[in-house]
Design an enzyme around this catalytic site. Structure first.
Site, PDB file in Angstrom:
ATOM      1  N   ARG A 149      44.081  37.464  30.560  1.00 21.65           N
ATOM      2  CA  ARG A 149      44.883  35.954  31.544  1.00 21.65           C
ATOM      3  C   ARG A 149      46.561  35.853  30.201  1.00 21.65           C
ATOM      4  NH1 ARG A 149      39.318  33.843  32.298  1.00 21.65           N
ATOM      5  NH2 ARG A 149      38.712  35.022  34.192  1.00 21.65           N
ATOM      6  N   ASP A 155      39.696  29.538  36.018  1.00 21.41           N
ATOM      7  CA  ASP A 155      39.084  30.049  35.571  1.00 21.41           C
ATOM      8  C   ASP A 155      38.747  29.056  34.209  1.00 21.41           C
ATOM      9  OD1 ASP A 155      38.863  32.456  36.194  1.00 21.41           O
ATOM     10  OD2 ASP A 155      41.259  32.369  35.723  1.00 21.41           O
ATOM     11  N   GLY A 198      29.837  27.047  24.904  1.00 22.21           N
ATOM     12  CA  GLY A 198      29.615  27.821  24.287  1.00 22.21           C
ATOM     13  C   GLY A 198      29.307  28.830  25.224  1.00 22.21           C
ATOM     14  N   LYS A 218      33.744  26.869  35.143  1.00 23.72           N
ATOM     15  CA  LYS A 218      33.777  26.245  37.070  1.00 23.72           C
ATOM     16  C   LYS A 218      32.891  26.463  37.237  1.00 23.72           C
ATOM     17  CE  LYS A 218      37.221  26.524  40.495  1.00 23.72           C
ATOM     18  NZ  LYS A 218      38.112  27.119  38.798  1.00 23.72           N
ATOM     19  N   GLN A 261      38.916  28.189  42.884  1.00 19.71           N
ATOM     20  CA  GLN A 261      40.249  28.567  42.413  1.00 19.71           C
ATOM     21  C   GLN A 261      40.954  26.911  41.705  1.00 19.71           C
ATOM     22  OE1 GLN A 261      40.419  30.097  45.662  1.00 19.71           O
ATOM     23  NE2 GLN A 261      39.990  31.806  44.225  1.00 19.71           N
ATOM     24  N   THR A 271      37.862  39.203  38.518  1.00 18.75           N
ATOM     25  CA  THR A 271      37.655  39.879  39.477  1.00 18.75           C
ATOM     26  C   THR A 271      38.737  40.709  39.338  1.00 18.75           C
ATOM     27  OG1 THR A 271      37.883  38.005  41.021  1.00 18.75           O
ATOM     28  CG2 THR A 271      38.538  39.884  42.142  1.00 18.75           C
ATOM     29  N   ALA A 323      37.880  34.128  44.015  1.00 16.66           N
ATOM     30  CA  ALA A 323      37.211  33.911  43.289  1.00 16.66           C
ATOM     31  C   ALA A 323      36.143  35.070  42.393  1.00 16.66           C
ATOM     32  CB  ALA A 323      36.778  32.612  44.011  1.00 16.66           C
ATOM     33  N   GLY A 324      35.672  34.818  41.222  1.00 13.10           N
ATOM     34  CA  GLY A 324      35.114  35.254  40.155  1.00 13.10           C
ATOM     35  C   GLY A 324      34.143  34.352  39.515  1.00 13.10           C
ATOM     36  N   HIS A 325      32.582  34.316  39.732  1.00 12.04           N
ATOM     37  CA  HIS A 325      31.840  33.538  39.014  1.00 12.04           C
ATOM     38  C   HIS A 325      30.594  34.630  38.567  1.00 12.04           C
ATOM     39  CE1 HIS A 325      31.261  30.199  42.127  1.00 12.04           C
ATOM     40  NE2 HIS A 325      30.467  31.532  41.886  1.00 12.04           N
TER      41      HIS A 325
HETATM   42  P1  IMP Z   1      45.713  35.189  46.303  1.00 10.28           P
HETATM   43  O1  IMP Z   1      44.351  33.857  46.134  1.00 10.28           O
HETATM   44  O2  IMP Z   1      44.477  37.050  45.642  1.00 10.28           O
HETATM   45  O3  IMP Z   1      46.349  35.358  47.195  1.00 10.28           O
HETATM   46  O4  IMP Z   1      46.277  35.196  44.603  1.00 10.28           O
HETATM   47  C1  IMP Z   1      47.279  34.678  44.456  1.00 10.28           C
HETATM   48  C2  IMP Z   1      47.459  33.180  43.323  1.00 10.28           C
HETATM   49  O5  IMP Z   1      46.465  32.987  43.062  1.00 10.28           O
HETATM   50  C3  IMP Z   1      47.492  34.737  42.309  1.00 10.28           C
HETATM   51  O6  IMP Z   1      48.557  34.136  40.969  1.00 10.28           O
HETATM   52  C4  IMP Z   1      45.785  35.041  41.159  1.00 10.28           C
HETATM   53  O7  IMP Z   1      46.053  35.519  40.180  1.00 10.28           O
HETATM   54  C5  IMP Z   1      45.279  33.175  41.845  1.00 10.28           C
HETATM   55  N1  IMP Z   1      43.905  33.813  41.715  1.00 10.28           N
HETATM   56  C6  IMP Z   1      43.303  32.972  42.865  1.00 10.28           C
HETATM   57  N2  IMP Z   1      41.824  33.126  42.971  1.00 10.28           N
HETATM   58  C7  IMP Z   1      42.062  32.819  41.287  1.00 10.28           C
HETATM   59  C8  IMP Z   1      40.733  33.043  40.209  1.00 10.28           C
HETATM   60  O8  IMP Z   1      39.745  32.993  40.832  1.00 10.28           O
HETATM   61  N3  IMP Z   1      41.182  32.804  38.871  1.00 10.28           N
HETATM   62  C9  IMP Z   1      42.316  32.552  38.609  1.00 10.28           C
HETATM   63  N4  IMP Z   1      43.566  32.909  39.333  1.00 10.28           N
HETATM   64  C10 IMP Z   1      43.183  32.673  41.018  1.00 10.28           C
HETATM   65 MG    MG Z   2      36.969  33.351  37.823  1.00 19.64          MG
END
Ligand code: IMP
Ligand code: MG
Length: 434
Positions: free
Chosen positions: A304, A15, A421, A18, A223, A299, A41-43
């Protein structure tokens, strides 16, 4: 001449922004490749007035680029088909190359994710519950289903005949009462494979051919480095190599073909999920940063955890990624806080540590040492955008300039770009990355 292979990774716990930065540079690339992670992931990708939220697809699609899901990714076929449909509904052709050797996230992986977390107790990572860990576990145990297996019903059935009853027993032993019907899983996943068939290719050949042809390839980390399975804070991270070290294994491109590696670094630090966080803040300052930085998971929607910039941790990630430059984001979210702090070293039992100690148990005990710098006042999105349009660091408030200079000094790396920004255009580009 061989094409450029440029990597963008996160230097913290994810986060870092990226998504926005990859989106910004995707426009300049021919191909965008994901090499690790899955729909954890999420973007958000903004093109014109359209906003796309992706969890699995690389960010180049809306820019009408070729997008590749490399062999190092774990793929939930249902999520992938939904994201493809979302793009098609908006009138985009999806030029996707899906690796035949990427592993598939199956329903039993998703069911096991939460159950494994419950067993782990204080060692749980606080996962996204998308089945990421269990899918990578099966890959390593050679128990996995790969994308290619979905294309042949006989092969798929033969593998699932072994796996499904085993997973069923495991789930039952953990208290699950849900019955899994082998035949319906075979039918459903074979059909999903049929729906994906036209995208499935052998990506090692394809990506290396693109580079031979002189195309520009952007590799996007999903990540942050500190969440990486080998290089991050184990066990409080994810199950893949979320940094430049993962590109070769996850996209089948040799390390010597990579031409440049850039790290995205947020002006402060955030983390979702569990695990020690030396510079974590609470109270008013934390709330202010969380609100100004919109620090809620893309996601999972979770708020956070936030804290000061940790130069000890980020120096470590700068080093192991051998970064050519950093792209600093979210400076605007630190506004109206005075002074702002940066952690420059850790004390452990009263002694100074010269480097990031990696072990979670040690990181839980360190005392961060800070320097203080003068803060800057908040500006409207429009004002930040106008500053960025000048494309010159000297247009920034002088306190922001000092903060950036301190970051360069402490992390021992040059700035490549600065984002100030929400708007993608609120980016000051200091040098071309391709
Ligand atoms: P998992 O990847 O779902 O197994 O999660 C493992 C750890 O990585 C957890 O603490 C999640 O919150 C963190 N995590 C996984 N993907 C992301 C992401 O895209 N952004 C931030 N944290 C992530
Ligand atoms: Mg993210």
């Amino acid at each position: 001449m061989a094409g450029k292979a440029v990597v963008i990774v996160g230097t913290q716990w994810g986060d870092e922004g990226k998504g926005k930065i990859t989106d910004y540079f995707a426009e300049k690339a021919d191909i965008v490749v994901r090499f690790q992670g899955g729909n954890n992931a999420g973007h958000t990708v903004v093109v014109g007035k359209k906003k796309f939220k992706f969890h699995l697809l690389p960010s180049g699609g809306p820019h009408r680029k070729i997008i590749v899901i490399g062999n190092g990714v774990v793929v939930d076929p249902k999520v992938l088909l939904e994201e493809i449909k979302m793009m098609q509904d908006e009138g985009f052709d999806v030029d996707l190359k899906l690796s035949s050797t990427a592993h598939v996230i199956m329903p039993y992986h998703i069911a096991l994710d939460g159950m494994e977390e419950a067993i782990k107790g204080k060692f749980k990572a606080g996962t996204t519950m998308r089945g990421i860990g269990p899918a990578y576990s099966d890959k390593a145990a050679r128990f996995g289903i790969r994308v290619w297996d979905l294309l042949d019903k006989a092969i798929l059935a033969e593998k699932l005949e072994k796996v499904v009853p085993f997973k069923q027993k495991l789930l039952e032993s953990l208290g699950s009462t849900k019955k899994t019907d082998l035949q319906s899983i075979v039918d459903e996943y074979f059909q999903l494979g049929q729906n994906l068939r036209k995208y499935i290719v052998d990506t090692p050949e394809i990506i290396n051919n693109y580079l031979d042809e002189g195309k520009s390839v952007l590799f996007e980390g999903a990540q942050g480095t500190l969440l990486g399975i080998d290089e991050g804070m184990y066990p409080y991270g994810t199950s893949s190599n979320a940094c430049a070290l993962g590109v070769s294994a996850g996209a089948s491109v040799a390390p010597t073909r990579i031409t440049a590696i850039f790290g995205v670094t947020k002006a402060y630090t955030s983390r979702v999920g569990e695990g020690p966080f030396p510079t974590e803040l609470s109270g008013d300052i934390a709330n202010k940063i969380r609100e100004q930085g919109h620090e809620y998971g893309t996601t999972t929607g979770r708020p956070r955890r936030v804290g000061w910039l940790d130069a000890v941790a980020t120096r470590y990630t700068r080093r192991i990624n051998n970064l050519d430059g950093i792209i600093v984001t979210l400076l605007d979210a630190l506004s109206d806080i005075n002074p702002v702090k940066i952690c420059t070293s850790y004390l452990l039992d009263g002694k100074k540590l010269g480097y990031w100690p990696i072990q979670a148990e040690i990181l839980a005990k360190v005392q961060p040492q800070y320097i203080e710098l003068p803060g800057w006042k908040q500006r409207s999105d429009q004002e930040w955008l106008e500053i960025a349009r000048q494309q010159n660091l000297e247009a920034l408030p002088k306190e922001v300039q000092s903060y950036l200079a301190k970051m360069e000094e402490l992390l021992a790396v040059k700035l490549s770009a600065v984002s100030i920004g929400a708007d993608r255009e609120a980016t000051i580009l200091l040098r071309n990355i391709f």
